[in-house]
Structure formats: C-alpha cells, structure tokens
Design a protein around this motif. Sequence first.
Motif, PDB file in Angstrom:
ATOM      1  N   ASP A 172      -8.174   2.410   4.898  1.00  0.00           N
ATOM      2  CA  ASP A 172      -9.555   1.616   5.104  1.00  0.00           C
ATOM      3  C   ASP A 172      -9.314   0.276   5.517  1.00  0.00           C
ATOM      4  O   ASP A 172      -8.892  -0.531   4.492  1.00  0.00           O
ATOM      5  N   ALA A 230       0.802  -1.238   0.097  1.00  0.00           N
ATOM      6  CA  ALA A 230       0.024  -0.030   0.122  1.00  0.00           C
ATOM      7  C   ALA A 230       1.069   1.527  -0.154  1.00  0.00           C
ATOM      8  O   ALA A 230       1.818   1.353   0.734  1.00  0.00           O
ATOM      9  N   LEU A 253     -11.272  -2.326   2.951  1.00  0.00           N
ATOM     10  CA  LEU A 253     -10.363  -2.571   1.950  1.00  0.00           C
ATOM     11  C   LEU A 253      -9.485  -3.505   1.913  1.00  0.00           C
ATOM     12  O   LEU A 253      -8.942  -4.138   0.960  1.00  0.00           O
ATOM     13  N   VAL A 254      -8.415  -3.013   2.923  1.00  0.00           N
ATOM     14  CA  VAL A 254      -7.359  -4.005   2.974  1.00  0.00           C
ATOM     15  C   VAL A 254      -7.837  -5.466   3.302  1.00  0.00           C
ATOM     16  O   VAL A 254      -7.087  -6.331   2.584  1.00  0.00           O
ATOM     17  N   CYS A 288      -5.974   1.468  -0.684  1.00  0.00           N
ATOM     18  CA  CYS A 288      -6.833   1.345   0.344  1.00  0.00           C
ATOM     19  C   CYS A 288      -7.041   2.396   1.057  1.00  0.00           C
ATOM     20  O   CYS A 288      -7.117   2.512   2.491  1.00  0.00           O
TER      21      CYS A 288
END
Length: 246
Positions: free
Chosen positions: A234, A8, A237-238, A203
Amino acid sequence: MKKLILEAPVFTIEAALKAAEVGVDRLELCADFGSGGTTPSAGTLAMLKEQIDIPIFVMIRPRGGDFLYSDQEISAMIKDIELLSSLGADGFVFGALTSKGEIDKVTCKRLLEVAGDKSCTFHRAFDMCVSQESALLDLITLGFERILTSGGGNDVTIGQDQILKLLDLAKTQISIMPGGGLKPEHVARFLNTGFLQEIHASCKTTRASQCIFRPTSVNLSSDPASFYQHLTIDKELVSAFKATLV
C-alpha cells in the motif's frame, strides 16, 4: 544524523517490486505469510537482485512453528545462508531458542559465523523468550545488529511500553526495531527516546486475482477466500510511515 530506515516484510515478487518502487528502504524477503515467514526461494532472491537496488535481508526459517530446531534443520539453515549469500543477500533474519525459552547461543553463533560480514537480525523469536532483558544481553554479546520485536505482546500496541524499555536498555549497543502490527501513530514515542534507528512495517494490502475462471469444486487452500487475493504494498501506508521518520 543517521537516516532512519523503513523495512517492509514482503512475501511475493509483486510486493517486493512495489515496495522498492514506492520508497521502502529495505526488504525482509520471506515465504509463507500464513506461518509468519519462512525461507524464500533462491530464484526469487536472484531475480529481485537483478531488478531492484535496495538492500534485501532474507528470512532463514526452515518451517513455521516454534524456534527449537533439530540438527537437520540447523544444517538446512546453514546451507540456505551459504546459497542465498552467494546470490546477493544483503543480510539475514533468523532466531533460535532452547526448550526453556532462552536464546540458543550455540546455534545462533554458528549461523552468524556462516553469515560472515552480512548484517543479521534476530527476529520475533525474541518475543517468545522467557526473559527479554536476559535475551537482549545475549544477542548483544553474540553480535546481532538488530532485534525485531513487538515488545513481547501480540502486537506493538500491546508491547509498546516494553519496547520503550528495551530501547533505553539497548541504547546504541544494538538496534531495537519495533514491528508486528506497527502503526504510524506508534513511531513518535519510540523516536523520542533518541535510540530508534529503524522500524518494521508490512504496509501490506491485497489485490484481486485477474483469473476469470474460478472452479468452485476444488479447494487448494486452507483459506479459500485468500486463494484469489495477491499480497502487495500500500503506497499510502509507506508514505505515512516515511513521514513519521523525517
């Protein structure tokens, strides 16, 4: 079977700490979200290395804009790699192009030599190349470990067919890491090639600032609406992306 990696990009200390907490495997540490990422501060990296134990790859980009760099900018990039390496950077993310949109092999070789045994990613400058197929061969020869790409489109949705071609061309010679508007629903197609090793997904989300006093007579940002918004991660989302990699 090799573990599939979720990387990320993070632009704030808060986002970096949260990403490590909720299960991101590796960070791409950057500054300046608005320009797509520039070199972060040495202090930020040093502090994060004391706080988290997942790998941190550091963006080496002296400014926003194109990837055609002056001698002075290249010198700054070299010094940044040396400094940030001494502070514990686990890898570096950079890219340089010629005026004709080809890989600047001379500059990239210099930066790779300074990085030494640190893992290096060629970033989305790849999406600005005149020929991705030719660029792919150059980057394999130079010794980059991975390429971050949206497949030459503005985002992965547009470029996913090209990413599939690149995965097939690269096979195990270099990792093709899809990123740039990546969504969980994209991942299965890339996994089916058998060559996907890692993905890059922001994310990101925002949270409101806790500042109570907000003067309306002063504007210190080109985007006033974002001034009192903080970038963070988030968790859902991860989790969604991690579920696609199982």
